[in-house]
Design a protein around this motif. Structure first.
Motif, mmCIF file in Angstrom:
data_model
loop_
_atom_site.group_PDB
_atom_site.id
_atom_site.type_symbol
_atom_site.label_atom_id
_atom_site.label_comp_id
_atom_site.label_asym_id
_atom_site.label_seq_id
_atom_site.Cartn_x
_atom_site.Cartn_y
_atom_site.Cartn_z
ATOM 1 N N ALA A 138 -22.599 42.891 25.898
ATOM 2 C CA ALA A 138 -22.741 43.235 24.477
ATOM 3 C C ALA A 138 -23.403 44.595 24.309
ATOM 4 C CB ALA A 138 -23.536 42.155 23.750
ATOM 5 N N GLY A 139 -24.371 44.909 25.168
ATOM 6 C CA GLY A 139 -25.021 46.213 25.104
ATOM 7 C C GLY A 139 -24.057 47.346 25.396
ATOM 8 N N LEU A 140 -23.232 47.172 26.411
ATOM 9 C CA LEU A 140 -22.240 48.195 26.744
ATOM 10 C C LEU A 140 -21.223 48.365 25.617
ATOM 11 C CD1 LEU A 140 -21.707 47.395 30.534
ATOM 12 C CD2 LEU A 140 -23.037 49.276 29.524
ATOM 13 N N LEU A 141 -20.833 47.256 25.000
ATOM 14 C CA LEU A 141 -19.891 47.336 23.875
ATOM 15 C C LEU A 141 -20.542 48.005 22.663
ATOM 16 C CD1 LEU A 141 -18.144 43.879 24.302
ATOM 17 C CD2 LEU A 141 -17.142 46.135 24.717
ATOM 18 N N GLN A 142 -21.831 47.735 22.454
ATOM 19 C CA GLN A 142 -22.545 48.390 21.351
ATOM 20 C C GLN A 142 -22.636 49.897 21.601
ATOM 21 O OE1 GLN A 142 -26.463 46.835 20.570
ATOM 22 N NE2 GLN A 142 -26.544 47.769 18.554
ATOM 23 N N LEU A 143 -22.838 50.282 22.852
ATOM 24 C CA LEU A 143 -22.826 51.705 23.201
ATOM 25 C C LEU A 143 -21.481 52.330 22.825
ATOM 26 C CD1 LEU A 143 -24.522 51.683 26.717
ATOM 27 C CD2 LEU A 143 -25.319 52.957 24.738
ATOM 28 N N ALA A 144 -20.399 51.622 23.137
ATOM 29 C CA ALA A 144 -19.056 52.128 22.834
ATOM 30 C C ALA A 144 -18.862 52.303 21.324
ATOM 31 C CB ALA A 144 -17.991 51.199 23.403
ATOM 32 N N VAL A 145 -19.344 51.341 20.533
ATOM 33 C CA VAL A 145 -19.223 51.444 19.074
ATOM 34 C C VAL A 145 -20.052 52.622 18.558
ATOM 35 C CG1 VAL A 145 -19.732 50.283 16.876
ATOM 36 C CG2 VAL A 145 -18.699 48.991 18.751
ATOM 37 N N ALA A 146 -21.259 52.793 19.088
ATOM 38 C CA ALA A 146 -22.116 53.908 18.653
ATOM 39 C C ALA A 146 -21.464 55.255 18.959
ATOM 40 C CB ALA A 146 -23.485 53.809 19.325
ATOM 41 N N VAL A 147 -20.856 55.368 20.125
ATOM 42 C CA VAL A 147 -20.179 56.613 20.490
ATOM 43 C C VAL A 147 -19.014 56.878 19.537
ATOM 44 C CG1 VAL A 147 -18.749 57.709 22.283
ATOM 45 C CG2 VAL A 147 -20.918 56.608 22.898
ATOM 46 N N ARG A 148 -18.244 55.831 19.214
ATOM 47 C CA ARG A 148 -17.101 55.984 18.299
ATOM 48 C C ARG A 148 -17.552 56.418 16.905
ATOM 49 N NH1 ARG A 148 -12.118 53.244 19.170
ATOM 50 N NH2 ARG A 148 -12.130 52.585 17.003
ATOM 51 N N ARG A 149 -18.747 55.976 16.485
ATOM 52 C CA ARG A 149 -19.236 56.282 15.134
ATOM 53 C C ARG A 149 -20.139 57.514 15.085
ATOM 54 N NH1 ARG A 149 -20.700 50.167 13.091
ATOM 55 N NH2 ARG A 149 -18.656 49.756 12.198
ATOM 56 N N TRP A 150 -20.412 58.115 16.200
ATOM 57 C CA TRP A 150 -21.414 59.182 16.299
ATOM 58 C C TRP A 150 -21.215 60.276 15.253
ATOM 59 C CZ3 TRP A 150 -25.635 58.740 19.314
ATOM 60 C CH2 TRP A 150 -26.465 59.850 19.405
ATOM 61 N N LYS A 151 -19.984 60.727 15.052
ATOM 62 C CA LYS A 151 -19.725 61.848 14.135
ATOM 63 C C LYS A 151 -19.571 61.416 12.683
ATOM 64 C CE LYS A 151 -17.678 64.904 17.531
ATOM 65 N NZ LYS A 151 -16.518 65.681 17.919
ATOM 66 N N THR A 152 -19.302 60.151 12.442
ATOM 67 C CA THR A 152 -19.004 59.723 11.074
ATOM 68 C C THR A 152 -20.132 58.970 10.395
ATOM 69 O OG1 THR A 152 -17.981 57.677 11.873
ATOM 70 C CG2 THR A 152 -16.531 59.583 11.542
ATOM 71 N N ALA A 153 -21.096 58.488 11.151
ATOM 72 C CA ALA A 153 -22.167 57.686 10.547
ATOM 73 C C ALA A 153 -23.510 58.095 11.136
ATOM 74 C CB ALA A 153 -21.918 56.201 10.801
ATOM 75 N N GLY A 154 -24.534 58.031 10.332
ATOM 76 C CA GLY A 154 -25.880 58.345 10.802
ATOM 77 C C GLY A 154 -26.519 57.151 11.490
ATOM 78 N N GLY A 155 -27.610 57.422 12.172
ATOM 79 C CA GLY A 155 -28.380 56.359 12.805
ATOM 80 C C GLY A 155 -27.789 55.823 14.084
ATOM 81 N N GLN A 156 -26.760 56.455 14.608
ATOM 82 C CA GLN A 156 -26.105 55.918 15.801
ATOM 83 C C GLN A 156 -26.928 56.121 17.061
ATOM 84 O OE1 GLN A 156 -23.385 53.830 15.491
ATOM 85 N NE2 GLN A 156 -24.180 54.162 13.432
ATOM 86 N N TRP A 157 -27.851 57.061 17.040
ATOM 87 C CA TRP A 157 -28.729 57.221 18.196
ATOM 88 C C TRP A 157 -29.551 55.944 18.397
ATOM 89 C CZ3 TRP A 157 -33.898 56.764 17.243
ATOM 90 C CH2 TRP A 157 -34.308 56.923 15.907
ATOM 91 N N ALA A 158 -29.934 55.281 17.296
ATOM 92 C CA ALA A 158 -30.684 54.021 17.404
ATOM 93 C C ALA A 158 -29.793 52.915 17.972
ATOM 94 C CB ALA A 158 -31.246 53.609 16.048
ATOM 95 N N MET A 159 -28.527 52.899 17.563
ATOM 96 C CA MET A 159 -27.596 51.903 18.096
ATOM 97 C C MET A 159 -27.280 52.184 19.568
ATOM 98 S SD MET A 159 -27.021 49.693 15.736
ATOM 99 C CE MET A 159 -28.804 49.832 15.712
ATOM 100 N N PHE A 160 -27.251 53.457 19.936
ATOM 101 C CA PHE A 160 -27.046 53.848 21.330
ATOM 102 C C PHE A 160 -28.213 53.331 22.180
ATOM 103 C CE2 PHE A 160 -26.899 56.652 24.972
ATOM 104 C CZ PHE A 160 -25.538 56.743 25.230
ATOM 105 N N LEU A 161 -29.446 53.576 21.706
ATOM 106 C CA LEU A 161 -30.627 53.074 22.420
ATOM 107 C C LEU A 161 -30.636 51.549 22.471
ATOM 108 C CD1 LEU A 161 -33.423 55.438 21.044
ATOM 109 C CD2 LEU A 161 -32.385 55.461 23.323
ATOM 110 N N SER A 162 -30.242 50.917 21.387
ATOM 111 C CA SER A 162 -30.195 49.461 21.341
ATOM 112 C C SER A 162 -29.220 48.906 22.373
ATOM 113 C CB SER A 162 -29.792 48.993 19.929
ATOM 114 O OG SER A 162 -29.696 47.592 19.882
ATOM 115 N N GLY A 163 -28.059 49.524 22.480
ATOM 116 C CA GLY A 163 -27.077 49.073 23.469
ATOM 117 C C GLY A 163 -27.590 49.233 24.884
ATOM 118 N N ALA A 164 -28.232 50.373 25.160
ATOM 119 C CA ALA A 164 -28.794 50.608 26.496
ATOM 120 C C ALA A 164 -29.902 49.613 26.800
ATOM 121 C CB ALA A 164 -29.315 52.044 26.591
#
Length: 194
Positions: free
Chosen positions: A112-138
Motif C-alpha cells: 500500500a505504501g508503494l502504491l501511495q507513492l505511485a499516486v503521489a508521483v502521478r498527482r505531483w504537478k496537479t495537486a498540492g500536498g503530495q510531498w506529505a503523501m510521498f513521505l506517508s507512502g515511504a
C-alpha cells in the motif's frame, strides 16, 4: 480546437482536500477504538485489524471515482484489489495468531505504501500536498518491514501494535489537507483579485 478545462485549481482540489480530512478523521477514530476497546477485547481488536485495509480499499475507490475512475488510476485500482484481499487474509491469518496477522498487515503496509507513492508521483504537478503523501507512502513501506520484525520478536501483539502506523498516516493526511486548504485559499484570493 482543444477542449481546455477552465476549472480553477482550487476548485479541482476541493475533493482532495475533503478526502484527506476524511482519511485523517477515520484514522483518529480507528486509533481511539483500537486503544480504548480493541486492546482489551480481542474480537473488537480483530475486527479493527480487518477493517483497516478494507477502509483503505473503500477510500481509494472513492478517491479514484472522483479523480477520473479506477481505469484512469491504475495504482488506486490495484490498491483497492490488494486491500480487499488483505482484509480477508488478515481475518484468515488471525486463526493462526496475532503474529501471523501482523505479518499479513506488514505485507499490505509495504504494498500500500508503494502504491501511495505511485499516486503521489502521478498527482505531483496537479495537486498540492503530495510531498506529505510521498513521505506517508515511504513510511508505510518502512513500517511494513518493522511489523515483520515485531511479529517475529515474541513480544505481546494486539491491534495497538499497528496504532502508531495509523497515527503517522493520520498526521500525513492532516498535513496534506492543511497544505491544500492554504494553497486553495491563496488561489481563490488571487482569482478574486483579478
Amino acid at each position: 480546437m482543444k477542449n481546455v478545462d477552465s476549472t480553477p485549481a482550487y476548485l479541482s482540489n476541493t475533493w482532495l482536500q475533503t478526502y484527506y480530512l476524511l482519511r485523517f478523521a477515520v484514522s483518529v477514530v480507528w486509533i481511539i477504538l483500537a486503544v480504548v476497546l480493541g486492546r482489551h477485547n480481542p474480537a473488537i481488536g480483530a475486527t479493527l485489524l480487518v477493517a483497516y485495509p478494507l477502509w483503505d480499499a473503500l477510500a481509494n475507490y472513492l478517491d479514484a471515482r472522483k479523480s477520473g475512475g479506477l481505469g484512469s488510476n491504475p495504482p488506486q485500482l490495484l490498491n483497492v484489489i490488494v486491500s480487499v484481499f488483505v482484509g480477508i487474509a488478515i481475518g484468515w491469518s488471525l486463526t493462526f495468531g496475532m503474529a501471523a496477522a501482523i505479518k499479513v498487515f506488514g505485507t499490505w503496509a509495504i504494498v500500500a505504501g508503494l502504491l501511495q507513492l505511485a499516486v503521489a508521483v502521478r498527482r505531483w504537478k496537479t495537486a498540492g500536498g503530495q510531498w506529505a503523501m510521498f513521505l506517508s507512502g515511504a513510511q508505510s513501506a518502512a513500517a511494513g518491514a518493522f511489523f515483520f520484525k515485531q511479529a517475529g520478536s515474541g513480544i505481546p501483539l494486539d491491534v495497538t501494535t499497528v496504532a502508531p502506523y495509523a497515527g503517522f498516516g493520520a498526521v500525513y493526511f492532516a498535513i496534506a489537507a492543511i497544505w491544500l486548504t492554504v494553497r486553495n485559499a491563496r488561489q481563490r484570493s488571487r482569482a478574486l483579485a483579478r
